[in-house]
Scaffold this motif. Structure first.
Motif, PDB file in Angstrom:
ATOM      1  N   GLY A 136      21.286  24.194  21.310  1.00 52.56           N
ATOM      2  CA  GLY A 136      21.135  23.235  20.222  1.00 52.56           C
ATOM      3  C   GLY A 136      19.957  22.302  20.431  1.00 52.56           C
ATOM      4  N   ILE A 137      19.775  21.813  21.658  1.00 56.44           N
ATOM      5  CA  ILE A 137      18.651  20.932  21.964  1.00 56.44           C
ATOM      6  C   ILE A 137      17.329  21.659  21.755  1.00 56.44           C
ATOM      7  N   SER A 165      10.571   8.033  16.849  1.00 55.04           N
ATOM      8  CA  SER A 165      11.252   8.389  18.101  1.00 55.04           C
ATOM      9  C   SER A 165      12.001   9.699  17.931  1.00 55.04           C
ATOM     10  N   GLY A 166      12.392  10.266  19.039  1.00 53.17           N
ATOM     11  CA  GLY A 166      13.134  11.521  18.996  1.00 53.17           C
ATOM     12  C   GLY A 166      14.488  11.375  18.329  1.00 53.17           C
ATOM     13  N   SER A 167      15.122  10.202  18.487  1.00 58.36           N
ATOM     14  CA  SER A 167      16.428   9.997  17.861  1.00 58.36           C
ATOM     15  C   SER A 167      16.320   9.998  16.347  1.00 58.36           C
ATOM     16  N   ALA A 220      14.862  14.032  15.475  1.00 58.66           N
ATOM     17  CA  ALA A 220      15.842  15.113  15.729  1.00 58.66           C
ATOM     18  C   ALA A 220      17.125  14.493  16.265  1.00 58.66           C
ATOM     19  N   THR A 221      17.965  14.011  15.362  1.00 56.77           N
ATOM     20  CA  THR A 221      19.214  13.367  15.783  1.00 56.77           C
ATOM     21  C   THR A 221      20.129  14.329  16.536  1.00 56.77           C
ATOM     22  N   PHE A 256      23.531  16.508  21.194  1.00 52.70           N
ATOM     23  CA  PHE A 256      23.728  17.599  22.150  1.00 52.70           C
ATOM     24  C   PHE A 256      23.490  17.137  23.586  1.00 52.70           C
ATOM     25  N   ALA A 257      22.558  16.212  23.785  1.00 54.37           N
ATOM     26  CA  ALA A 257      22.298  15.701  25.133  1.00 54.37           C
ATOM     27  C   ALA A 257      23.504  14.937  25.663  1.00 54.37           C
ATOM     28  N   VAL A 258      24.143  14.146  24.813  1.00 52.59           N
ATOM     29  CA  VAL A 258      25.354  13.416  25.218  1.00 52.59           C
ATOM     30  C   VAL A 258      26.470  14.399  25.566  1.00 52.59           C
TER      31      VAL A 258
END
Length: 205
Positions: free
Chosen positions: A97-98, A54-56, A59-60, A65-67
């Motif tokens: 960053g994302i 998964s993306g988490s 790329a944590t 950055f999304a939060v």
């Protein structure tokens, strides 16, 4: 004859900017819950050779950055003039960053899959594994670019937003000031005596 002021263009409205930025942040976060990498390990390496990363996991930083982008977008709806510039800067950093974290996975899928491979076979070396990128990291990178652009959008549009005065302190009226100034001082003993008698110690009338 008075005329109403012209309504702001839709793209400048606070509700439009905030909602649009929130949706972009949510889109970036949503990609991290999906599969970014499909990994097929050598049959001899593990009993279950197929891994969906998964993306988490890949790329944590994108999740973090999304939060931040979501929180900043929501804060923009109640922020003052100066705070809006700070929020725009935060959104710009989050968007960059994302994008950077997503492009990193796209450029080096093996590095993004290293953590998941390590959990599966005990070592992070993915040599011999077949790693396939899904569309999610590309969508995350695009969302990051749009969030960075939303920071500029916010900075431009917010210049015409009215400042909320809901929580501004209201000046005391002359009558209220006079009434307050004419109230006699009260000490703790007087308050206790009134209270034991069942009276309101704050009532001087």
């Amino acid at each position: 004859m008075s005329t109403k002021p012209a309504a702001a263009p839709r793209w400048r409205r606070k509700s439009t900017v905030v909602l649009g930025t929130v949706l972009l942040g949510a889109a970036a976060f949503g990609t991290t819950t999906q599969t970014w990498l499909d990994v097929v390990l050598p049959q001899a390496a593990v009993e279950t050779p197929d891994i969906a990363v998964s993306g988490s996991d890949a790329a944590t930083a994108v999740t973090a950055f999304a939060v931040v982008a979501l929180a900043a977008a929501l804060a923009a709806s109640i922020a003052g003039k100066v705070a809006r510039w700070v929020i725009a800067a935060v959104l710009l950093i989050a968007g960059v960053g994302i994008t950077a974290a997503s492009v990193s996975v796209i450029a080096d899928p093996a590095q993004g899959a290293a953590g998941a491979v390590g959990k599966a076979i005990g070592v992070s070396n993915s040599a011999g594994a077949d790693i396939t990128l899904t569309a999610m990291p590309y969508l995350a990178a695009a969302a990051g670019v749009l969030i960075a652009l939303a920071a500029v959008w916010l900075a431009v549009a917010a210049r015409t937003w009215a400042v909320s005065r809901r929580y501004a302190a209201q000046p005391a009226t002359g009558a209220a000031v006079k009434e307050k100034s004419t109230q006699p001082p009260i000490d703790e003993i007087d308050s206790w005596d009134r209270l034991t008698k069942g009276e309101d110690p704050t009532n001087f009338r």
